[in-house]
Design a protein around this motif. Structure first.
Motif, PDB file in Angstrom:
ATOM      1  N   ALA A  36       0.868  -1.177   0.000  1.00 17.56           N
ATOM      2  CA  ALA A  36       0.000   0.000   0.000  1.00 17.56           C
ATOM      3  C   ALA A  36       0.902   1.224   0.000  1.00 17.56           C
ATOM      4  O   ALA A  36       1.900   1.269   0.728  1.00 17.56           O
ATOM      5  N   VAL A  37       0.575   2.205  -0.833  1.00 15.53           N
ATOM      6  CA  VAL A  37       1.352   3.438  -0.918  1.00 15.53           C
ATOM      7  C   VAL A  37       0.719   4.480  -0.004  1.00 15.53           C
ATOM      8  O   VAL A  37      -0.478   4.777  -0.117  1.00 15.53           O
ATOM      9  N   ILE A  56       0.609   6.164  -9.709  1.00 16.60           N
ATOM     10  CA  ILE A  56       1.713   5.909 -10.637  1.00 16.60           C
ATOM     11  C   ILE A  56       2.747   5.000  -9.978  1.00 16.60           C
ATOM     12  O   ILE A  56       3.266   4.063 -10.593  1.00 16.60           O
ATOM     13  N   VAL A  57       3.051   5.271  -8.698  1.00 13.85           N
ATOM     14  CA  VAL A  57       3.981   4.426  -7.956  1.00 13.85           C
ATOM     15  C   VAL A  57       3.428   3.013  -7.841  1.00 13.85           C
ATOM     16  O   VAL A  57       4.139   2.018  -8.061  1.00 13.85           O
ATOM     17  N   ARG A  80       6.203   4.197   1.622  1.00 13.00           N
ATOM     18  CA  ARG A  80       6.091   5.609   2.014  1.00 13.00           C
ATOM     19  C   ARG A  80       6.691   6.471   0.900  1.00 13.00           C
ATOM     20  O   ARG A  80       7.868   6.363   0.602  1.00 13.00           O
ATOM     21  N   PHE A  81       5.833   7.314   0.327  1.00 11.87           N
ATOM     22  CA  PHE A  81       6.209   8.089  -0.859  1.00 11.87           C
ATOM     23  C   PHE A  81       6.133   9.584  -0.579  1.00 11.87           C
ATOM     24  O   PHE A  81       5.214  10.060   0.090  1.00 11.87           O
ATOM     25  N   SER A  82       7.124  10.317  -1.083  1.00 13.01           N
ATOM     26  CA  SER A  82       7.143  11.768  -0.928  1.00 13.01           C
ATOM     27  C   SER A  82       7.756  12.397  -2.168  1.00 13.01           C
ATOM     28  O   SER A  82       8.521  11.743  -2.892  1.00 13.01           O
ATOM     29  N   ALA A 190      12.013   7.020 -13.799  1.00 16.25           N
ATOM     30  CA  ALA A 190      13.457   6.846 -13.651  1.00 16.25           C
ATOM     31  C   ALA A 190      13.777   6.004 -12.415  1.00 16.25           C
ATOM     32  O   ALA A 190      14.640   5.126 -12.451  1.00 16.25           O
ATOM     33  N   PHE A 191      13.067   6.278 -11.324  1.00 13.19           N
ATOM     34  CA  PHE A 191      13.336   5.572 -10.068  1.00 13.19           C
ATOM     35  C   PHE A 191      13.129   4.062 -10.200  1.00 13.19           C
ATOM     36  O   PHE A 191      13.905   3.269  -9.662  1.00 13.19           O
ATOM     37  N   PHE A 192      12.078   3.663 -10.889  1.00 13.96           N
ATOM     38  CA  PHE A 192      11.756   2.239 -10.978  1.00 13.96           C
ATOM     39  C   PHE A 192      12.431   1.543 -12.167  1.00 13.96           C
ATOM     40  O   PHE A 192      12.189   0.358 -12.391  1.00 13.96           O
ATOM     41  N   THR A 193      13.260   2.252 -12.912  1.00 14.37           N
ATOM     42  CA  THR A 193      14.037   1.611 -13.970  1.00 14.37           C
ATOM     43  C   THR A 193      15.093   0.716 -13.328  1.00 14.37           C
ATOM     44  O   THR A 193      15.942   1.170 -12.579  1.00 14.37           O
TER      45      THR A 193
END
Length: 219
Positions: A36-37, A56-57, A80-82, A190-193
């Motif tokens: 869960a985000v 999107i995450v 945990r997303f910021s 880019a982060f999840f590449t």
């Protein structure tokens, strides 16, 4: 970095150069694991804008084989997303001279209004393509002025069953765009590449620049 900036100022940017750093410790493989985000910054929790970026995450994690839980209480992993962007800084540069701002990734982290010391401070933020500069006729001697915005995202994953953090990372960039609706999705991409990547490794990953539309005279 100086070369990338000059290419951006010459016309329009070809890519958004993003620095991605990730760390992991026993991140569970996607074998029935649910997630869960949630907002790492309490001020973002429940916001419509945050919800848009959280989707999107979640989409990226789903592509990696994880399953989104109905609620955080039902999830094995809490993500945990910021995100954030600063107010920008105006720079003036003589043609052919190197701008000291564009040193090796402008220091250890974003300062006021950005990412620093593991968290985001100030209002949420985002970013776009390299150095869309402009020429100001007020200046002479080939002097150019431009505004640079620093932005980034942070992702932290906690394993509820083990009661510990198993992953954390960030994506950072600098550009002349401060449009969150364009920047955050590209920083997430880019982060999840190559996710989750090698622990402690920093990569430079490029994504497409912001598209601009040239409108002709009204008829």
């Amino acid at each position: 970095m100086a070369g990338l900036l000059m290419l951006g100022l010459s016309a329009c940017a070809d890519t958004l150069d993003t620095r991605v750093t990730r760390f992991q410790s026993q991140l569970p493989a996607p074998q029935g694991q649910t997630f869960a985000v949630v907002a790492d910054d309490p001020s973002l929790a429940g916001g419509i804008e945050f919800g848009q970026y959280a989707k999107i995450v979640a989409g990226e994690l789903t592509k990696k084989g994880y399953t989104e839980a109905v609620t955080p209480d039902a999830a094995n992993l809490i993500v945990r997303f910021s995100y954030g962007v600063d107010k920008g800084r105006v720079h003036v540069r003589s043609t052919g001279m190197r701008d000291p701002f564009w040193g090796p990734w402008y220091g250890p982290g974003f300062r006021r209004g950005g990412f620093y010391g593991g968290g985001f401070y100030g209002r949420p933020y985002m970013m776009g393509g390299w150095g869309y500069g402009w020429y100001d006729p007020w200046f002479d001697q080939g002097v150019e002025s431009y505004t640079v915005y620093t932005s980034g995202i942070s992702v932290k994953i906690d394993d509820k069953s083990a009661n510990k953090r198993v992953f954390e990372g960030k994506a950072e960039a600098a550009s002349a765009s401060n449009k969150l609706t364009w920047l955050v999705p590209n920083l997430v991409e880019a982060f999840f590449t190559g996710f989750p990547g090698n622990s402690g490794e920093t990569l430079r990953i490029t994504v497409a620049p912001e598209k601009t539309t040239v409108k002709g005279p009204a008829k």
